[in-house]
Write a protein that holds these residues in place. Structure first.
Motif, PDB file in Angstrom:
ATOM      1  N   SER A   1       0.816  -1.209   0.000  1.00  0.00           N
ATOM      2  CA  SER A   1       0.000   0.000   0.000  1.00  0.00           C
ATOM      3  C   SER A   1       0.850   1.259   0.000  1.00  0.00           C
ATOM      4  O   SER A   1       1.886   1.334   0.662  1.00  0.00           O
ATOM      5  N   LEU A   2       0.377   2.256  -0.743  1.00  0.00           N
ATOM      6  CA  LEU A   2       0.942   3.588  -0.733  1.00  0.00           C
ATOM      7  C   LEU A   2       0.003   4.507   0.047  1.00  0.00           C
ATOM      8  O   LEU A   2      -1.175   4.207   0.204  1.00  0.00           O
ATOM      9  N   THR A   3       0.525   5.622   0.527  1.00  0.00           N
ATOM     10  CA  THR A   3      -0.305   6.561   1.271  1.00  0.00           C
ATOM     11  C   THR A   3      -1.445   7.066   0.385  1.00  0.00           C
ATOM     12  O   THR A   3      -1.291   7.239  -0.823  1.00  0.00           O
ATOM     13  N   GLY A   4      -2.594   7.276   1.004  1.00  0.00           N
ATOM     14  CA  GLY A   4      -3.764   7.724   0.269  1.00  0.00           C
ATOM     15  C   GLY A   4      -4.633   6.594  -0.231  1.00  0.00           C
ATOM     16  O   GLY A   4      -5.716   6.824  -0.765  1.00  0.00           O
ATOM     17  N   GLY A   5      -4.152   5.339  -0.099  1.00  0.00           N
ATOM     18  CA  GLY A   5      -4.986   4.203  -0.460  1.00  0.00           C
ATOM     19  C   GLY A   5      -4.735   3.619  -1.836  1.00  0.00           C
ATOM     20  O   GLY A   5      -5.579   2.878  -2.351  1.00  0.00           O
ATOM     21  N   LEU A   6      -3.595   3.914  -2.453  1.00  0.00           N
ATOM     22  CA  LEU A   6      -3.236   3.304  -3.729  1.00  0.00           C
ATOM     23  C   LEU A   6      -2.393   2.066  -3.444  1.00  0.00           C
ATOM     24  O   LEU A   6      -1.463   2.118  -2.634  1.00  0.00           O
ATOM     25  N   ASP A   7      -2.709   0.948  -4.119  1.00  0.00           N
ATOM     26  CA  ASP A   7      -2.051  -0.330  -3.830  1.00  0.00           C
ATOM     27  C   ASP A   7      -1.303  -0.840  -5.061  1.00  0.00           C
ATOM     28  O   ASP A   7      -1.784  -0.737  -6.190  1.00  0.00           O
ATOM     29  N   VAL A   8      -0.123  -1.426  -4.811  1.00  0.00           N
ATOM     30  CA  VAL A   8       0.796  -1.840  -5.865  1.00  0.00           C
ATOM     31  C   VAL A   8       1.181  -3.298  -5.671  1.00  0.00           C
ATOM     32  O   VAL A   8       1.408  -3.751  -4.543  1.00  0.00           O
ATOM     33  N   ILE A   9       1.275  -4.022  -6.785  1.00  0.00           N
ATOM     34  CA  ILE A   9       1.810  -5.381  -6.752  1.00  0.00           C
ATOM     35  C   ILE A   9       3.275  -5.306  -7.156  1.00  0.00           C
ATOM     36  O   ILE A   9       3.587  -4.924  -8.288  1.00  0.00           O
ATOM     37  N   PRO A  10       4.217  -5.623  -6.270  1.00  0.00           N
ATOM     38  CA  PRO A  10       5.636  -5.508  -6.623  1.00  0.00           C
ATOM     39  C   PRO A  10       6.002  -6.409  -7.801  1.00  0.00           C
ATOM     40  O   PRO A  10       5.430  -7.483  -7.984  1.00  0.00           O
TER      41      PRO A  10
END
Length: 450
Positions: free
Chosen positions: A100-109
């Protein structure tokens, strides 16, 4: 003595009500900004793409923590290196679960630490270190150890904003000069006195370690690294492509440092007493630009006024312009009621046409904000500052620019209320309520002593 007791009682009641309500509001808002993806609801992910690896190119690893990572610090250097087409650029984390990134954005490494080590057979050429709050020692420890493992002079360590704290935590900055965000530098001076913290430089370069001041200063630091490796013309080309207006800091990083001021109280009040937050969706679509996305999450989501929720057509990876895999927390059928839908990108109407059409069929009444429409010649953060001032107030928008250490603000057209009536008004109402309760207690407790 009786008077002193009564004054103390009024003071205590006011502190408990005003301070208690503010503390609860601040914690709630901060937790929302730092919210993590709920892995219990994670679907089986298909079509997770990884950019092709070219062994003839140097490799840039942009780090993600298990807990949360600062959104601008991560997205923007990733895009800048990828734009050159001269590097392998990968998102890397302790494992490949959704981060998760701040603000609620999510990333798959793209890779876990172990996977990238195996693929390269050596250290990455550049490691980008965004701010990763150390919320849990056990879950954060692998990040610290991996940075230390690849800390030889053959690898450039580039910290962005408060990523300097993560670098300081490794011990690799001991005895060296370093920059960090203006809002945290005094705390870091006390925590890491063995480091010479520099307050008047956009970035500090010492050998193979480069540290930047707050947020947009990380663009200067990244451009500096690009100018050293690819030449100044290549770095200028990237700055021009992103419409970044402050390239002069790359050649001369000296600046007048920001300091905390009375006007910054708007941030504390927004965090603490802005209880009726705008609920804004951010549409995730294939081909979305990373800087454009950062402009939404690190302007609205970090203002204390807005809850940002990611929306996509389906619960599967969305691939950005430069190959990041994002996952939305809501699909269009499960999305909650929204105040507005933010769509980033100057060409979004074309690129995201099918996504927009589907949302309109399901949610015809939602207000649309085409954040970068007709803004292709402007730096992506600027339309966000201007819209935030209309949505909230000018004081909030000005602090957003200051927090991001964005200094080219002279031409911004900030319109709206001068300050937030809610954020300033609620504490005043709570003070009045406290005085009323104090008066009631005064009459009950001290009546017989008069």
């Amino acid at each position: 003595m009786n008077i002193l007791l009564r004054i103390a009682m009024y003071f205590l009641v006011t502190i408990l009500i005003v301070g208690g309500a503010g503390a609860l509001g601040f914690v709630y808002t901060t937790n929302a900004e730092m919210s993590r993806y709920d892995h219990r609801q994670s679907p089986r992910l298909e079509h997770v793409s990884i950019p092709a690896y070219d062994p003839s190119k140097p490799t840039v690893a942009v780090l993600l923590a298990n807990d949360v990572t600062e959104v601008f610090d991560f997205l923007v250097p990733y895009e800048m290196f990828a734009l050159t087409d001269k590097y392998n650029v990968f998102s890397v984390a302790p494992d490949t679960e959704i981060k998760s990134l701040t603000g609620g954005l999510d990333v798959i490494p793209h890779y876990s630490f172990a996977e990238l080590d195996q693929k390269l057979g050596k250290s990455p050429d550049i490691i980008v270190i965004p701010f990763m709050p150390i919320l849990n020692e056990q879950s954060y420890a692998p990040v610290r150890e991996w940075i230390r493992k690849h800390s030889s002079e053959k690898t450039i360590l580039l910290s962005i904003c408060n990523g300097a704290e993560n670098l300081a935590d490794t011990g690799l900055l001991d005895g060296k000069r370093a920059a960090t965000h203006w809002g945290d530098i005094q705390r870091l001076i006390k925590t890491y006195p063995q480091i010479h913290w520099v307050q008047d430089q956009r970035y500090v370069a010492q050998g193979h370690i480069v540290s930047s001041a707050g947020l947009t200063s990380g663009m200067d630091a990244t451009l500096y690294v690009l100018s050293q490796q690819l030449g100044e013309s290549a770095a200028k080309q990237i700055a021009n492509e992103l419409r970044y207006p402050s390239y002069h800091y790359v050649k001369e990083p000296a600046m007048q440092p920001f300091t905390a001021g009375l006007s910054d109280i708007t941030y504390i009040l927004n965090q603490s007493y802005q209880w009726n937050k705008t609920k804004a969706g951010v549409l995730l679509y294939s081909g979305a630009d990373e800087l454009d996305l950062a402009s939404a999450f690190d302007t609205y989501g970090a203002s204390g006024t807005t809850t940002t929720l990611t929306i996509a057509r389906e619960h599967q990876p969305i691939v950005t312009r430069h190959g990041l895999n994002l996952i939305a927390r809501y699909n269009m059928n499960t999305a909650p009621s929204l105040s507005k839908m933010i769509v980033v990108g100057a060409e979004a109407e074309t690129i995201a046409a099918e996504d927009v059409q589907q949302w309109k069929q399901l949610n015809a009444k939602t207000e649309w904000l085409w954040l970068h429409q007709n803004m292709s010649q402007r730096f992506a953060m600027e339309p966000a500052f201007e819209d935030l001032s209309k949505q909230e107030d000018i004081m909030t928008a000005r602090f957003a620019a200051k927090r991001l250490e964005y200094r080219a603000t002279d031409h911004l057209q900030l319109e709206g209320a001068p300050f937030s009536k809610e954020s300033f008004g609620i504490p005043v109402m709570l003070v009045v309520l406290s005085l009323c309760i104090g008066y009631f207690l005064d009459r009950r407790l001290f009546k017989k002593r008069k």
